[in-house]
Scaffold this motif. Structure first.
Motif, PDB file in Angstrom:
ATOM      1  N   MET A   1      54.011  39.964  41.839  1.00 35.59           N
ATOM      2  CA  MET A   1      53.350  39.475  41.128  1.00 35.59           C
ATOM      3  C   MET A   1      51.849  39.475  41.708  1.00 35.59           C
ATOM      4  N   ASN A   2      51.899  39.098  43.085  1.00 36.18           N
ATOM      5  CA  ASN A   2      50.866  39.392  43.529  1.00 36.18           C
ATOM      6  C   ASN A   2      49.913  40.674  43.411  1.00 36.18           C
ATOM      7  N   SER A   3      50.695  41.857  43.454  1.00 37.63           N
ATOM      8  CA  SER A   3      50.070  43.145  43.155  1.00 37.63           C
ATOM      9  C   SER A   3      49.518  43.316  41.666  1.00 37.63           C
ATOM     10  N   ARG A   4      50.097  42.491  40.580  1.00 39.28           N
ATOM     11  CA  ARG A   4      49.763  42.393  39.428  1.00 39.28           C
ATOM     12  C   ARG A   4      48.287  41.707  39.304  1.00 39.28           C
ATOM     13  N   LEU A   5      48.443  40.641  39.872  1.00 43.82           N
ATOM     14  CA  LEU A   5      47.303  39.864  39.779  1.00 43.82           C
ATOM     15  C   LEU A   5      45.866  40.576  40.329  1.00 43.82           C
ATOM     16  N   SER A   6      46.389  41.198  41.353  1.00 46.15           N
ATOM     17  CA  SER A   6      45.365  42.184  42.124  1.00 46.15           C
ATOM     18  C   SER A   6      44.658  43.369  41.354  1.00 46.15           C
ATOM     19  N   VAL A   7      45.725  43.842  40.495  1.00 39.87           N
ATOM     20  CA  VAL A   7      45.302  44.897  39.636  1.00 39.87           C
ATOM     21  C   VAL A   7      44.487  44.115  38.507  1.00 39.87           C
ATOM     22  N   ALA A   9      42.858  41.486  38.724  1.00 40.73           N
ATOM     23  CA  ALA A   9      41.430  41.142  39.292  1.00 40.73           C
ATOM     24  C   ALA A   9      40.504  42.291  39.358  1.00 40.73           C
ATOM     25  N   LYS A  10      40.869  43.538  39.763  1.00 41.26           N
ATOM     26  CA  LYS A  10      40.112  44.804  40.122  1.00 41.26           C
ATOM     27  C   LYS A  10      39.633  45.236  38.376  1.00 41.26           C
ATOM     28  N   VAL A  11      40.541  45.003  37.583  1.00 42.63           N
ATOM     29  CA  VAL A  11      40.061  45.626  36.098  1.00 42.63           C
ATOM     30  C   VAL A  11      39.159  44.604  35.670  1.00 42.63           C
ATOM     31  N   ALA A  12      39.058  43.096  35.837  1.00 40.86           N
ATOM     32  CA  ALA A  12      38.222  42.500  35.429  1.00 40.86           C
ATOM     33  C   ALA A  12      36.895  42.505  36.115  1.00 40.86           C
ATOM     34  N   GLY A  15      35.228  45.737  35.046  1.00 41.29           N
ATOM     35  CA  GLY A  15      34.876  45.369  33.576  1.00 41.29           C
ATOM     36  C   GLY A  15      33.497  44.844  33.677  1.00 41.29           C
ATOM     37  N   ALA A  16      33.474  43.695  34.313  1.00 43.58           N
ATOM     38  CA  ALA A  16      32.248  42.898  34.404  1.00 43.58           C
ATOM     39  C   ALA A  16      31.071  43.697  35.033  1.00 43.58           C
ATOM     40  N   LEU A  17      31.311  44.524  36.030  1.00 47.68           N
ATOM     41  CA  LEU A  17      30.452  45.565  36.907  1.00 47.68           C
ATOM     42  C   LEU A  17      29.803  46.461  35.593  1.00 47.68           C
ATOM     43  N   CYS A  18      30.961  47.084  35.083  1.00 42.08           N
ATOM     44  CA  CYS A  18      30.312  47.940  33.770  1.00 42.08           C
ATOM     45  C   CYS A  18      29.298  47.376  32.769  1.00 42.08           C
ATOM     46  N   LEU A  19      29.752  46.135  32.522  1.00 40.32           N
ATOM     47  CA  LEU A  19      28.770  45.253  31.583  1.00 40.32           C
ATOM     48  C   LEU A  19      27.393  45.293  32.322  1.00 40.32           C
ATOM     49  N   LEU A  20      27.362  44.698  33.438  1.00 47.26           N
ATOM     50  CA  LEU A  20      26.226  44.366  34.109  1.00 47.26           C
ATOM     51  C   LEU A  20      25.109  45.485  34.423  1.00 47.26           C
ATOM     52  N   ALA A  21      26.049  46.636  34.408  1.00 50.32           N
ATOM     53  CA  ALA A  21      25.224  48.169  34.561  1.00 50.32           C
ATOM     54  C   ALA A  21      24.597  48.541  33.342  1.00 50.32           C
TER      55      ALA A  21
END
Length: 280
Positions: A1-7, A9-12, A15-21
């Protein structure tokens, strides 16, 4: 479960960094793609991200209208000489301010830092009169000497001083025990350890010299001696209007190599600056 949340979180995060870029990437992408578009499509609305009719004719005209290859070489060698000279001056001065104790040291360092507060526009007239009296106007000497002995070198000296302050004093004590003098200690011990700071200084010094605009338009008048920022202003038509496709082509050839260098060396740049505020 924690690994899924970690994945997730990384995707989010990515994604946010790409939008900001996007606001930073889009102008560069528009510049490069517009340089191969017909003039009528450059300011089309909405702007097209991928050109429908690509042509490299504007890139050919860049070299036909101006001695652009010579101007490119001028910017490259001036930036290289300024970078090497600034590294030599700032590393020696930074080490002296960090490690050598002498009367009036702090006062002198403050006086040096005041150079950062003086705009280049304030000193350009006396500098022009000085170089004119030396017969150096319309040569590259002012573009080399002013940055090495001016504000860019002051900032570089500050960065190098802050880095040398962080080095353990035990290193110098061990060097003195081994019989090394002051300069040998600097050259063989302090300077090799200062590679991150040297890398940061080299990058921002090269970029500053490469993008220098005010001094070239004041000191240079011969097109074969122009640097790239000055050359970019010369691509105009018979009525003085901008030749957008040619200007964008020249700007792309000017900017892309620097962007590539910065992307490759950004870790060294960040690491070098990170060491300047640890102590002192």
């Amino acid at each position: 479960m924690n690994s899924r949340l970690s994945v997730r979180a990384k995707v989010a995060l990515y994604g946010a960094l790409c939008l900001l870029a996007l606001p930073f990437v889009f102008p560069t992408w528009w510049m490069v793609t517009s340089s191969v578009k017909p003039v009528g499509d450059i300011f089309a609305f909405p702007p097209s991200l991928i050109p429908t009719e690509a042509s490299l004719s504007a890139y050919r005209r860049v070299f036909e209208l101006q001695p652009f290859a010579q101007q490119y070489f001028n910017s490259g060698y001036i930036a290289a000489v300024v970078t090497i000279g600034t590294l030599a001056v700032s590393s020696l001065a930074g080490y002296a301010f960090a490690r050598i104790r002498f009367r009036g040291q702090q006062v002198l360092f403050v006086v040096v830092l005041v150079g950062l507060l003086i705009p280049s526009e304030v000193t350009i007239v006396p500098l022009f009169r000085m170089f004119n009296s030396w017969g150096m106007v319309d040569t590259h000497w002012p573009l080399i000497l002013v940055p090495i002995l001016g504000a860019p070198s002051v900032l570089a000296t500050f960065i190098m001083r802050q880095f040398f302050i962080t080095l353990p004093a035990e290193l110098e004590e061990a060097a003195r025990v081994d019989g090394l003098g002051r300069f040998a200690t600097f050259w063989r011990i302090a300077l090799p350890l200062a590679r991150p700071a040297l890398g940061a200084v080299a990058i921002f010094t090269f970029l500053h010299s490469w993008n220098l605009y005010l001094e070239p338009i004041v000191f240079l008048s011969t097109p074969e001696k122009f640097t790239l920022p000055q050359a970019l202003t010369q691509f105009v038509d018979a009525y003085g209007g901008p030749m957008w496709d040619v200007q964008l082509s020249a700007a792309s050839m000017t900017a892309i190599p620097i962007l590539v260098i910065f992307v490759i060396a950004q870790r060294q740049f960040i690491e070098g600056l990170a060491h300047t505020g640890l102590k002192g």
